[in-house]
Design a protein around this motif. Structure first.
Motif, PDB file in Angstrom:
ATOM      1  N   GLU B 419      44.079 -86.952  40.212  1.00  0.00           N
ATOM      2  CA  GLU B 419      43.681 -85.890  39.295  1.00  0.00           C
ATOM      3  C   GLU B 419      42.630 -86.436  38.360  1.00  0.00           C
ATOM      4  OE1 GLU B 419      47.598 -83.688  37.918  1.00  0.00           O
ATOM      5  OE2 GLU B 419      45.688 -82.802  37.300  1.00  0.00           O
ATOM      6  N   PHE B 420      41.598 -85.663  38.129  1.00  0.00           N
ATOM      7  CA  PHE B 420      40.555 -86.183  37.260  1.00  0.00           C
ATOM      8  C   PHE B 420      39.822 -85.063  36.545  1.00  0.00           C
ATOM      9  CE2 PHE B 420      36.879 -84.916  39.756  1.00  0.00           C
ATOM     10  CZ  PHE B 420      37.404 -84.751  41.023  1.00  0.00           C
ATOM     11  N   LEU B 421      39.092 -85.443  35.490  1.00  0.00           N
ATOM     12  CA  LEU B 421      38.183 -84.504  34.847  1.00  0.00           C
ATOM     13  C   LEU B 421      36.881 -85.231  34.511  1.00  0.00           C
ATOM     14  CD1 LEU B 421      37.795 -84.818  31.458  1.00  0.00           C
ATOM     15  CD2 LEU B 421      40.181 -84.232  31.555  1.00  0.00           C
ATOM     16  N   ILE B 422      35.825 -84.428  34.418  1.00  0.00           N
ATOM     17  CA  ILE B 422      34.501 -85.005  34.197  1.00  0.00           C
ATOM     18  C   ILE B 422      33.960 -84.535  32.855  1.00  0.00           C
ATOM     19  CG2 ILE B 422      32.179 -85.207  35.116  1.00  0.00           C
ATOM     20  CD1 ILE B 422      33.348 -84.423  37.822  1.00  0.00           C
ATOM     21  N   ILE B 423      33.437 -85.474  32.091  1.00  0.00           N
ATOM     22  CA  ILE B 423      32.758 -85.105  30.844  1.00  0.00           C
ATOM     23  C   ILE B 423      31.258 -85.125  31.102  1.00  0.00           C
ATOM     24  CG2 ILE B 423      32.398 -85.606  28.404  1.00  0.00           C
ATOM     25  CD1 ILE B 423      34.967 -87.058  28.325  1.00  0.00           C
ATOM     26  N   GLU B 424      30.579 -84.035  30.794  1.00  0.00           N
ATOM     27  CA  GLU B 424      29.162 -83.935  31.138  1.00  0.00           C
ATOM     28  C   GLU B 424      28.477 -83.042  30.114  1.00  0.00           C
ATOM     29  OE1 GLU B 424      26.906 -85.192  33.843  1.00  0.00           O
ATOM     30  OE2 GLU B 424      25.769 -84.218  32.255  1.00  0.00           O
ATOM     31  N   ASN B 425      27.197 -83.332  29.762  1.00  0.00           N
ATOM     32  CA  ASN B 425      26.526 -82.457  28.786  1.00  0.00           C
ATOM     33  C   ASN B 425      25.260 -81.787  29.310  1.00  0.00           C
ATOM     34  OD1 ASN B 425      24.833 -84.626  28.797  1.00  0.00           O
ATOM     35  ND2 ASN B 425      24.568 -84.684  26.575  1.00  0.00           N
TER      36      ASN B 425
END
Lengths: 557, 550
Positions: B419-425
């Motif tokens: 399970e993962f999440l991505i931080i992106e701007n």
């Protein structure tokens, strides 16, 4: 300025078009420039005259040329040819002057005129020879260095002659005093340049050699200081420029500077040749047309013979003697300058100037052709030439590298790989253009070349054709293209790229391996991820080695 | 000849001295040249330098045209277009108002407005070159803003070339300029390849070609009474055919350096002691350029949905006066259409703002923190941070950045079923993530608000492949037991991170070196190792490229 640009545009466009033609017909561009000037000037269509701008550029041309030449002369490099070139230079001038004088007398000119012919024709063209040699990347070959050395000796004599011509002849005493003055000035400026080269300049330049454009301005500033100095002392500007370049040549960063100066020099010199041709009047050419042709043939053959004989006597190999001599068979543009001065002083007439100009054009044209094809011509005649060979003849030449590992660019990556490379390939050559690494690398056991791999001379010096392995961490695509073009097909090449598109292109061009920081990083993370998630213990074991490297590398590095 | 030599000596020596100082303090070169000019103004003859200075303009704009990539226009984000238009209108109106207030006539007011509105790509792009290389958003934003402004500047130069500002005149001029540029594009597309082939790689011939087009186009523009800027720009575009433009850039670059130095120094020479009038105008220009313009830019960018930090970082590369303003000013001065005080004001203000802008860039992070602290920069109507995360996510892996490296890692994560999440701007990447239905947080990594969404305290592992120490520091300072895998460019940095709690630090150069050694040994021991290596590596690159497109 409006008319200025229009004429300039026509001149340059025509010169460009003719240069393309010249290239197709294997002629050097100098011929194209002269042709352009002839076509547009009084001899041809009479469309354009000299403008202030062309005059300025033209004079800057000689100044920059001498600066450029000075930059080439790394004293340590020419030490081995210093003695022979001085001897060859002086004797050659004497003999050629005699030849010129004799030719003039036979062709029916007066004694004074013949004397002038002798003086004017004893020089070879610095502009032409240096330009062609550098274009062919042969300026640092042995024949090239011999030629450049002799040309330098000649340039010094030219300066003296120029000064002499403007001196007061009425009183021999003043003339001698003036002459001595000039010698003293030259010594002074020479001294300043050598002194600053050893003490002042290295310090000044070390800090800013990183930024090419700033470095360039510094080089120019120094050159102009010496140019103004020379002017102040009553010497010619060119001598100042020459010593300016000479003092900078002793720094390791000079090849960078040279490359920056070269386009500027090319531009100004192009205008110089065009300008020169623009001022030739048709009458000048036709007056002594046949005499000029005869004189040209005699001079070309004679100069070749004189040079060959002298160089051969200095115990160089026949091949070196042949090629070095073939390059020098023309007369110099200085002959025209000397002629103009002589006309002004009333020593010779206008038509003599035309004669000299025609000889200049003819010999330059023919000799450029000869120079361009010096290898081919040599092969044609090598059986004849080798008759001159003898046991004791040998070339003082640079060591030829073979089977070595060639590293381009010095950073953490190449640093870590050097040990293994030395084990596998015995000889390692490092080419790097960062001045901060200079000290470290010169003290290392590896063969070190300071310079930018984009430059042909550096590539030649690195022996890329004979390398057994090539590694480059320079991401510049131009460098990578050069490497892939110049290397032998069997030599494995490892390059570095900044983007995937670049990497793909390099592979298409045949690279065996292309490093990419981002791929390497992502791959590593992907590798360790599974481990981390499924078996943290094993993960910690696995990374121990890497952590050690960081720890110890961090300490010593 | 002797006088020119003295002038040149003074020019280059003064420049060298000033560059020594500017280089020491990491300042851009242009103000150094301008200052050098001021220093030597008493000793040189202005008129003879003007001709050479004009050549400097020609080469400057030529190189600009050479670097100009029409394809970049199509890639320009609508946001930067919107920001630009807004900013130009607002700053333009403000400056024109100010100009009228202090009593300038309309034409002078126009010059004033131009100077205040456009930013310098020469200085600005240099300030952000690193950020552009690393593909940071604010770098790309600033780059596209500069691009649009430069194009507009060229158009305005054409407009100003008109003798009288009647519609006919202006339209004709624009028409001629447009046809020149169209023919340049035509040459670039169809003729340059053929010409480059004929040149057979000779740099001299390429340089001559460049020069021919330059002088040719300039002659044409002069014939029609247009400024040399148009001709130079068109010429640059004409020869900018990749990859030959690199060769031309190399050779013409040195020539440009020579003449551009003379140009900027000459400007400094033309500056004399400013009158009170000039000082007022200078002050006005500086104020508008360094304060009002960036402020407006930050506000409009935030309006467009960018986070405050990104907006601020973009603005700090745009807070100076453009070299086009200088070019327009000197041409106006030669033509006699600009008042002397205004002329001096523009040069002076340019010198000052180019210098200050490099300082704002250098200390941008500190400045932002200060502004943030005093709540001067408000988040207002911002879209971020936003997130789309499965409820009750825990023991997850947090990945920073959905760039090419990120995508590779996501592949692996999918494979092992984590399970993962991505931080992106980057808004574009976020919309990709949205489409793929992944967990993400849309926000700036350096903002604590963003992290609140990511729940690092519940995470298993945080991965960052970003080579920026600020990012690594932020992660190390988080209050969490999660594992941390970071990236560092230097060994001492890596060690520092490990001491502060990183589990593993990737130092790409070390990894590369190890790989090379591995391959070196392989070359020695196995037959045909090279071919295998090449094949494998090429396949890998192709895979990456495909994943980028898909």
């Amino acid at each position: 300025m409006s008319t200025g640009f229009e004429s300039l545009a026509i001149i340059i466009v025509l010169a460009t078009a003719l240069s393309f033609v010249a290239r197709k017909t294997k002629q050097p561009t100098v011929i194209a420039y002269i042709a352009a000037g002839l076509i547009l000037g009084p001899v041809g269509l009479s469309l354009i005259g000299q403008t202030e701008l062309t005059q300025l550029f033209s004079e800057l041309g000689l100044v920059f040329l001498l600066f450029f030449i000075g930059l080439e002369i790394n004293i340590s490099e020419i030490q081995e040819v210093l003695k022979p070139t001085a001897i060859i230079g002086i004797f050659q001038m004497a003999l050629t002057a005699l030849l010129g004088f004799a030719t003039g007398t036979i062709l029916g000119f007066t004694t004074v005129e013949s004397f002038f012919i002798g003086a004017a024709t004893m020089f070879s063209s610095t502009a032409l020879v240096v330009k062609l040699l550098t274009d062919m990347d042969e300026a640092s070959t042995l024949p090239g260095r011999l030629d450049v050395g002799v040309l330098l000796v000649q340039d010094i004599v030219v300066v003296l002659l120029l000064a002499l011509l403007t001196a007061n002849f009425s009183d021999p005493a003043t003339a001698v005093i003036r002459f001595l003055e000039i010698m003293a000035m030259i010594a002074l400026i020479g001294g300043i340049s050598i002194a600053s080269s050893n003490y002042l300049l290295p310090r000044l330049f070390k800090r800013i050699s990183q930024k090419p454009s700033i470095f360039f301005i510094y080089g120019l500033a120094w050159a102009f200081i010496l140019i103004s100095g020379a002017d102040y002392l009553g010497l010619s500007l060119e001598i100042g420029a020459f010593f300016g370049g000479l003092s900078l040549a002793q720094l390791p960063y000079s090849s960078e500077l040279q490359e920056r100066v070269r386009p500027l020099t090319d531009l100004f010199m192009a205008v110089f040749f065009i300008n020169f041709a623009l001022q030739i009047l048709p009458g000048q050419l036709s007056a002594y047309f046949f005499e000029a042709l005869i004189a040209s043939v005699v001079l070309i053959a004679g100069k070749f013979g004189i040079f060959f004989g002298l160089i051969d006597r200095m115990k160089f190999t026949p091949e070196t003697s042949f090629k070095a001599s073939l390059n020098m068979t023309q007369i110099s543009e200085f002959s025209i300058i000397l002629g103009a001065l002589a006309v002004r002083e009333g020593i010779i007439g206008d038509q003599m100037l035309g004669f000299i100009s025609l000889v200049a054009i003819t010999t330059m044209g023919v000799s450029s052709y000869l120079l361009n094809f010096n290898h081919a011509i040599y092969s044609r005649f090598d059986h004849l030439v080798n008759r001159f060979d003898a046991e004791e003849k040998e070339d003082v030449d640079v060591e030829q590298l073979e089977g070595h590992a060639l590293i381009i660019g010095y950073n953490m990556v190449t640093e870590r790989v050097l040990d293994l490379l030395e084990q596998q390939y015995e000889d390692v050559v490092v080419v790097d253009r960062n001045s901060e690494n200079a000290e470290k690398l010169s003290r290392s056991p590896y063969e070190y070349i300071y310079g930018d791999f984009k430059h042909g001379e550096i590539r030649n010096a690195s022996g890329i054709k004979n390398a057994a392995f090539i590694l480059s961490i320079v991401r510049d695509m131009k460098v990578n293209h050069h490497i892939l073009r110049d290397r032998e097909r069997e030599t494995p090449v490892f390059l570095e790229a900044g983007s995937f598109e670049q990497a793909a292109e390099l592979y298409d061009r045949g690279a065996e391996y292309v490093m990419m920081e981002n791929i390497v990083t992502a791959d590593k993370v992907a590798d360790y991820l599974e481990l981390y998630v499924e078996d943290p213990e094993v993960f910690r074991e696995e990374i121990q080695d890497d952590l050690e490297t960081i720890h110890w590398g961090g300490r010593s590095g | 000849m002797a006088e020119i030599i003295t002038s040149m000596t003074l020019i280059f020596v003064a420049s060298a001295l000033m560059l020594l100082i500017s280089n020491r303090f990491d300042q851009p070169a242009v103000p150094a040249y301008l200052t050098a000019g001021i220093l030597i103004s008493l000793f040189v003859n202005q008129s003879e330098l003007l001709g050479l200075a004009q050549i400097g303009i020609a080469f400057l704009v030529f190189i600009f045209g050479l670097k100009f990539d029409p394809e970049k226009i199509t890639a320009v984000k609508t946001e930067s277009l919107a920001v630009n238009s807004l900013q130009i209108v607002l700053v333009g109106t403000l400056s024109f108002g100010f100009a009228t207030l202090i009593g300038l006539e309309p034409l002078q007011g126009l010059y004033f407005t131009l100077a205040a509105t456009f930013s310098s790509s020469l200085v600005g792009l240099e300030l952000i070159s690193e950020e552009v290389d690393k593909n940071l958003i604010h770098g790309r934003l600033a780059e596209s803003i500069h691009l649009i402004q430069d194009l507009l500047a060229v158009a305005i130069v054409v407009f100003l070339s008109s003798q009288t500002f009647t519609f006919n005149h202006v339209a004709t001029n624009l028409g001629i300029a447009a046809s020149m540029i169209v023919s340049a594009l035509f040459i670039r597309k169809y003729l340059m390849d053929w010409i480059s082939e004929l040149a057979e790689g000779s740099t001299e011939l390429l340089m001559l070609t460049g020069l021919s087009f330059l002088t040719g186009f300039i002659a044409i523009s002069q014939y029609f009474g247009l400024s040399i800027v148009v001709g130079s720009f068109a010429a640059g575009i004409a020869v900018a055919r990749f990859p030959h433009n690199l060769d031309i850039l190399d050779t013409m670059g040195s020539i440009k350096d020579f003449f551009a130095a003379i140009f900027f120094v000459t400007l400094g020479v033309l500056l004399s002691f400013p009158s009170t009038e000039a000082m007022i105008m200078t002050a006005g220009l500086i104020l508008i350029t360094s304060l009002v313009k960036p402020a407006l830019m930050v506000v409009s960018l935030i309006q467009q949905g960018y986070d405050p930090r990104t907006s601020f970082l973009t603005a700090t590369s745009l807070d100076q006066i453009s070299e086009f303003a200088l070019i327009i000013a000197i041409q106006a001065w030669i033509a006699g259409t600009i008042s002397e005080p205004l002329f001096h004001a523009i040069i002076l203000a340019a010198t000052v703002t180019m210098t200050t802008s490099s300082y704002t860039k250098l200390y941008e992070h500190q400045l932002y923190e200060a502004l943030n602290k005093y709540n001067i920069i408000r988040s207002g109507n911002q879209v971020m941070p936003d997130s789309n995360i499965q409820n009750g996510i825990k023991n997850h892996i947090i990945l920073i950045g959905f760039d090419i490296q990120g995508k590779r890692i996501v592949e692996q994560l999918d494979e092992i079923g984590a399970e993962f999440l991505i931080i992106e701007n980057d808004p574009e990447k976020i919309s990709d993530l949205r489409k793929q239905g992944e967990n993400y947080v849309y926000g700036n990594i350096l903002n604590s608000e963003t992290w609140k969404h990511a729940k690092p305290e519940k995470a298993n592992l945080i991965i960052s492949t970003a080579p920026f120490p600020e990012v690594s520091n932020t992660i190390l300072n988080l209050d969490t037991d999660a594992g941390k895998i970071l990236r560092a460019e230097e060994l001492w940095e890596a060690e520092n991170f490990i001491e502060r709690g990183a589990d593993y630090v990737i130092v790409p150069e070390i990894l590369s070196a190890e790989l090379i050694k591995e391959h070196l040994l392989g070359l020695r021991s196995e037959e045909n190792y090279e071919e295998e290596l090449r094949r494998r590596s090429l396949l890998e690159v192709r895979r990456y490229l495909e994943s980028e497109e898909g």
